[in-house]
Design an enzyme around this catalytic site. Structure first.
Site, PDB file in Angstrom:
ATOM      1  CD  GLU A  44      82.812 -54.810  23.743  1.00  0.00           C
ATOM      2  OE1 GLU A  44      83.998 -54.676  24.140  1.00  0.00           O
ATOM      3  OE2 GLU A  44      82.367 -55.871  23.271  1.00  0.00           O
ATOM      4  N   PRO A  61      99.280 -58.758  20.642  1.00  0.00           N
ATOM      5  CG  PRO A  61      99.998 -60.101  22.401  1.00  0.00           C
ATOM      6  CD  PRO A  61     100.466 -59.024  21.473  1.00  0.00           C
ATOM      7  N   GLY A  76      96.263 -50.847  26.728  1.00  0.00           N
ATOM      8  CA  GLY A  76      95.925 -49.442  26.541  1.00  0.00           C
ATOM      9  C   GLY A  76      96.971 -48.622  25.815  1.00  0.00           C
ATOM     10  CD  GLU A  77     102.102 -48.470  26.572  1.00  0.00           C
ATOM     11  OE1 GLU A  77     102.647 -47.440  27.014  1.00  0.00           O
ATOM     12  OE2 GLU A  77     102.712 -49.538  26.365  1.00  0.00           O
ATOM     13  CG  LEU A  95      86.202 -48.033  12.642  1.00  0.00           C
ATOM     14  CD1 LEU A  95      84.929 -47.624  13.376  1.00  0.00           C
ATOM     15  CD2 LEU A  95      86.158 -47.562  11.196  1.00  0.00           C
TER      16      LEU A  95
END
Length: 441
Positions: A70, A272, A314-315, A341
């Site tokens: 989100e 994961p 965040g990678e 997406l």
């Protein structure tokens, strides 16, 4: 007042009374969660509504994005609000989403952890921040917060809204309660016609359809030097990625690696959904005789490495750029699916299990276009990975179809901004008329 309305009002009040009763237990609960790594120890007071930053002077929109997906989805919306000189207060509920917000947005928005849905915490939070509007993302419904926003006449809007099969069935059983809650929303901007109809059926109005704003998000970033570093270590080996996996799906990925390595020299990139499970995942992989390199340790990927464990936050942009075939998890050993997406944006042929109800429309479009394939079980997944890694024409055809699908699906951000215009345009005008640099008391 009709009997059903009276019962709904009583249910909402009972929820509030229950919250008041357990509120004294929140501090030890937060301390326990912090010890488990599920709360930021230094900032857990924010969960009780205590602010850790100053409120800037001028109009402010509160956006709540529960988790990583989100948060990523509404980054373009937040940037547009800032472009219009509207301050953005972003709240998230997880440590991982907070890290993503920090890496992608820095200090362009104000980040706080969302207050627990107990009246003292909610009131403390709203008294301090005084938002001009509150925007939730996808499916966040918190009765106490919604009631308090309504009492203060702060418009509350749900964007990129979706309603899963399970959630809809559950709300249908308590329809009067649903109508009492969803009726408090000033506007719902839904991802699809199906989602819109479900929100309307549960009492939301008005409801408009935008499409999925995740399609309009930028591809997740990646440091070029880090990407080149790992590409050199992989040295041309065939790779596939299993991303956003849930418990059980890592074992499936291990089975695929063991089945195919002898034929292809393949490397599995395993990411994961919850990196805090990585120690257990690594132990399982080693038990199955696989050699593991972990991103957090800076392990080198050698010719003997079987699994590159992406245990960072965040990678995803890095991991997906290291392959052209991606299995998207929470779809074989768990239900609901994860966002397909990002792999489509980054040039991957997409594989998924059948349990994708949370992203049904996206998958329908991708499958129809030929950019995604649904597999029923581990054996079918292994066969699909083997086929795609050894068939350049088929793989590249799926990748091209994914790019086309994403382009066709774009436009949701524009539709969302159009729907929000009656709420944000006055704030933008107000921002331009008021002095800058002051701090609101």
């Amino acid at each position: 007042m009709a009997l059903s309305e009276a019962l709904a009002s009583f249910a909402v009040k009972s929820y509030s009374w229950f919250g008041a009763a357990v509120y004294p237990l929140t501090a030890p609960l937060l301390a326990y969660r912090a010890a488990k790594g599920k709360e930021d120890r230094s900032r857990r007071s924010e969960r009780l509504g205590h602010a850790s930053l100053e409120r800037p002077f001028g109009p402010l929109v509160w956006i709540h994005a529960a988790s990583v997906g989100e948060t990523t989805a509404v980054i373009p919306l937040m940037r547009e609000l800032r472009r219009r000189d509207i301050h953005v207060l972003l709240t998230t509920g997880t440590v991982t989403s907070a890290a993503v917000a920090e890496s992608r947005l820095g200090d362009t928005v104000i980040h706080q952890y969302v207050p627990l849905d107990f009246l003292p915490a909610v009131r403390r939070f709203l008294d301090y921040w005084q938002p001009d509007a509150a925007i939730g993302v996808e499916s966040e419904i918190w009765p106490t917060t919604m009631s308090e926003l309504r009492r203060r006449h702060i418009p509350q809007i749900l964007v990129n809204a979706r309603m899963s099969d399970r959630s809809f069935d559950r709300w249908q059983r308590y329809k009067s309660v649903a109508e009492a809650l969803f009726g408090k929303l000033a506007l719902v901007i839904a991802q699809s016609d199906v989602d819109a109809e479900r929100f309307r059926d549960l009492g939301a109005w008005p409801v408009i359809v935008s499409g999925n704003i995740k399609v309009d998000s930028d591809a997740p970033p990646c440091e070029e030097s880090t990407l080149n570093h790992y590409r050199q270590q992989i040295a041309g080996r065939k790779t596939w990625a299993a991303i956003s996996t849930f418990e059980g799906e890592e074992k499936i990925a291990a089975m695929v690696q063991r089945a195919l390595k002898a034929h292809t020299g393949m490397l599995t990139i395993l990411v994961p959904r919850h990196p805090e499970r990585s120690d257990d995942i690594e132990a399982m992989l080693i038990e199955k005789g696989l050699t593991v390199a972990r991103r957090t340790r800076g392990d080198a990927i050698t010719p003997e490495t079987d699994v590159f464990l992406g245990d960072t936050i965040g990678e995803m942009g890095l991991y997906l750029r290291l392959t052209e075939v991606a299995f998207v998890g929470r779809s074989l050993a768990a239900e609901g699916g994860q966002n397909p997406l990002e792999p489509a944006l980054l040039g991957c042929a997409i594989l998924s299990g059948p349990q994708v109800s949370n992203f049904r429309e996206s998958y329908q479009r991708l499958v129809r276009k030929g950019s995604a394939r649904i597999v029923r079980d581990a054996e079918m997944l292994a066969k699909a990975v083997h086929f795609l890694l050894n068939n350049d024409v088929a793989r590249l055809k799926m990748i091209d179809a994914g790019h086309e699908s994403v382009q066709e699906m774009r436009g949701a951000l524009t539709a969302t901004l159009k729907g929000l215009e009656p709420y944000i345009s006055p704030l933008s005008v107000k921002a331009k008329l008021e002095p800058r640099g002051a701090v609101q008391s």
